[in-house]
Design an enzyme around this catalytic site. Structure first.
Site, mmCIF file in Angstrom:
data_model
loop_
_atom_site.group_PDB
_atom_site.id
_atom_site.type_symbol
_atom_site.label_atom_id
_atom_site.label_comp_id
_atom_site.label_asym_id
_atom_site.label_seq_id
_atom_site.Cartn_x
_atom_site.Cartn_y
_atom_site.Cartn_z
ATOM 1 C CB SER A 160 5.591 -1.763 11.740
ATOM 2 O OG SER A 160 5.249 -0.410 12.042
ATOM 3 N N GLY A 180 2.863 2.450 10.824
ATOM 4 C CA GLY A 180 3.685 3.461 10.373
ATOM 5 C C GLY A 180 4.501 3.802 11.866
ATOM 6 C CG ASN A 235 -1.664 1.370 1.539
ATOM 7 O OD1 ASN A 235 -1.901 2.026 0.340
ATOM 8 N ND2 ASN A 235 -2.083 1.369 2.542
ATOM 9 C CD1 TRP A 236 3.567 1.142 -2.927
ATOM 10 C CD2 TRP A 236 3.607 2.652 -4.847
ATOM 11 N NE1 TRP A 236 4.064 0.392 -3.842
ATOM 12 C CE2 TRP A 236 4.340 1.223 -5.116
ATOM 13 C CE3 TRP A 236 3.451 3.312 -5.938
ATOM 14 C CZ2 TRP A 236 4.860 0.776 -6.336
ATOM 15 C CZ3 TRP A 236 3.963 3.071 -7.027
ATOM 16 C CH2 TRP A 236 4.828 2.015 -7.255
ATOM 17 C CE LYS A 237 -0.171 3.303 4.757
ATOM 18 N NZ LYS A 237 -0.017 3.219 6.398
ATOM 19 C CG HIS A 249 -5.709 1.897 5.505
ATOM 20 N ND1 HIS A 249 -5.313 2.788 6.447
ATOM 21 C CD2 HIS A 249 -4.854 1.273 5.172
ATOM 22 C CE1 HIS A 249 -4.062 2.634 6.750
ATOM 23 N NE2 HIS A 249 -3.808 1.454 5.862
ATOM 24 C CD GLU A 294 -3.146 -2.227 7.391
ATOM 25 O OE1 GLU A 294 -2.261 -2.507 6.935
ATOM 26 O OE2 GLU A 294 -3.849 -1.036 7.308
ATOM 27 C CD GLU A 316 -2.727 5.593 6.973
ATOM 28 O OE1 GLU A 316 -3.054 5.629 5.737
ATOM 29 O OE2 GLU A 316 -1.912 5.205 7.552
ATOM 30 N N GLY A 322 5.062 1.341 4.726
ATOM 31 C CA GLY A 322 6.430 2.161 4.445
ATOM 32 C C GLY A 322 7.289 1.142 3.609
HETATM 33 P P1 13P Z 1 3.093 0.354 7.732
HETATM 34 O O1 13P Z 1 3.770 -0.876 7.189
HETATM 35 O O2 13P Z 1 4.014 1.601 7.103
HETATM 36 O O3 13P Z 1 3.082 0.220 9.105
HETATM 37 O O4 13P Z 1 1.595 0.573 7.073
HETATM 38 C C1 13P Z 1 0.693 -0.250 7.189
HETATM 39 C C2 13P Z 1 -0.313 0.040 6.378
HETATM 40 O O5 13P Z 1 -1.125 1.055 6.845
HETATM 41 C C3 13P Z 1 -0.563 -0.630 5.353
HETATM 42 O O6 13P Z 1 -2.051 -0.465 4.958
#
Ligand code: 13P
Length: 252
Positions: free
Chosen positions: A216, A177, A9-11, A100, A171, A102, A238
C-alpha cells in the site's frame, strides 16, 4: 551509500494499449529529469516484457529499467509454462521479483525454491528482489520479526556472499492491496531487524543490501517511508498502475 530504488509490480494487469499509454505518460513525466542517485523499474507481466522493453527504448526513457515478476527455479528443460532467467535477461530485464507473497500463498513456493530462483537470476547477471513478510496472524501473535528473520536466514544459508548483489523487499502480507500501510516506524523497525540479521552473517553484505518496503505504498505515504534510514525504496503494486502516482512515488 545505497541508492533509493522504486519498482512497480504491475501483477496481472495491463494490455497492449494501456501499456503504451502508461509508458508515454511516464516518458513525458521523466523528461524534465528525475532526482539523482535513484533507480526506477517496472515489472509488467511476462507477456508484455518485450513490448515494454521496446517502448522504453523508443521513448528513450533512460531512467527506467525493466524487471519480471517471477522466474523458473530451473535453467531450461521440460517445464511447461515456465520462463527461465536467461530468457528474461535476453528481453532486457535487470530485476526479477522472487518469492512474492502471492506466489508463496497461491503457488506454495517455499524458501528453498525462492533461493533457487534467486540463484538463477544472479547467474544470469540480473538482480533478484527477494520478498519476505509476515501475515496478519503472525503479526498479531507477536511473531512478525521471528518469521521474517527466519525467511531472511534461509536466503543467507543458500546465497551467502551473493546476497550483496540482491535486493530484499519487506512486504507485510496484511498491507498488500489492503490500503493498510505499515507505519513508517513499524516498517523501519522490521528493516532494521532484517539488516541486523544480515549483519550476523556479514557486516559488509548488510550495509550493501537495499531493503525495499512494499504494501500500500502511495504518493502520500512514500515521503515518510523513504525518509527512514533502513528503507531504501519501495516495491509498489496498485499505485504503480497509475503513471502519475508512480511518478509521484519516484519523486517522493
Ligand atoms: P500494493 O502496493 O498494491 O499493496 O501491492 C504491494 C505489492 O505486492 C508489490 O509487490
Amino acid at each position: 551509500m545505497r541508492p533509493l530504488i522504486v519498482i512497480g509490480n504491475w501483477k496481472m494487469h495491463g494490455s497492449l494499449a494501456s501499456n503504451q499509454d502508461w509508458l508515454k505518460s511516464v516518458a513525458r513525466g521523466m523528461q524534465s529529469g528525475m532526482p539523482a542517485g535513484r533507480k526506477f523499474a517496472i515489472c509488467p507481466p511476462f507477456a508484455y516484457l518485450a513490448q515494454c522493453g521496446s517502448l522504453i527504448k523508443e521513448h528513450a526513457i533512460a531512467f527506467l529499467s525493466l524487471g519480471a515478476q517471477d522466474v523458473s527455479s530451473q535453467g531450461s528443460g521440460a517445464y511447461t509454462g515456465e520462463v527461465s532467467a536467461a530468457m528474461l535477461k535476453e528481453l532486457g530485464c535487470q530485476y526479477v521479483i522472487v518469492g512474492h507473497s502471492e506466489r508463496r500463498q497461491l503457488h506454495h513456493e517455499v524458501d528453498e525454491v525462492v533461493a533457487a530462483k534467486a540463484l538463477q537470476v544472479l547467474d544470469s547477471g540480473m538482480t533478484p528482489v527477494i520478498c519476505v513478510g509476515e501475515t496478519a496472524d503472525e503479526r498479531n501473535s507477536g511473531r512478525a520479526e521471528e518469521i521474517v528473520c527466519a525467511q531472511v536466514a534461509k536466503q543467507v544459508s543458500v546465497l551467502q556472499d551473493r546476497l550483496a548483489d540482491c535486493l530484499i523487499a519487506y512486504e507485510p502480507v496484511w498491507a498488500i492491496g489492503t490500503g493498510k500501510v505499515a507505519s513508517a516506524q513499524v516498517a523501519q523497525d522490521m528493516h532494521r531487524a532484517i539488516r541486523l540479521r544480515l549483519a550476523e552473517f556479514d557486516e559488509d553484505v548488510a550495509s550493501h543490501v537495499g531493503i525495499l518496503y512494499g504494501g500500500s505504498v502511495k504518493p502520500d505515504n512514500a515521503v515518510e517511508l523513504f525518509a527512514m534510514p533502513d528503507i531504501d525504496g519501495g516495491l509498489v503494486g496498485g499505485a504503480s498502475l497509475n503513471p502519475q502516482d508512480f511518478l509521484a512515488i519516484c519523486q517522493a
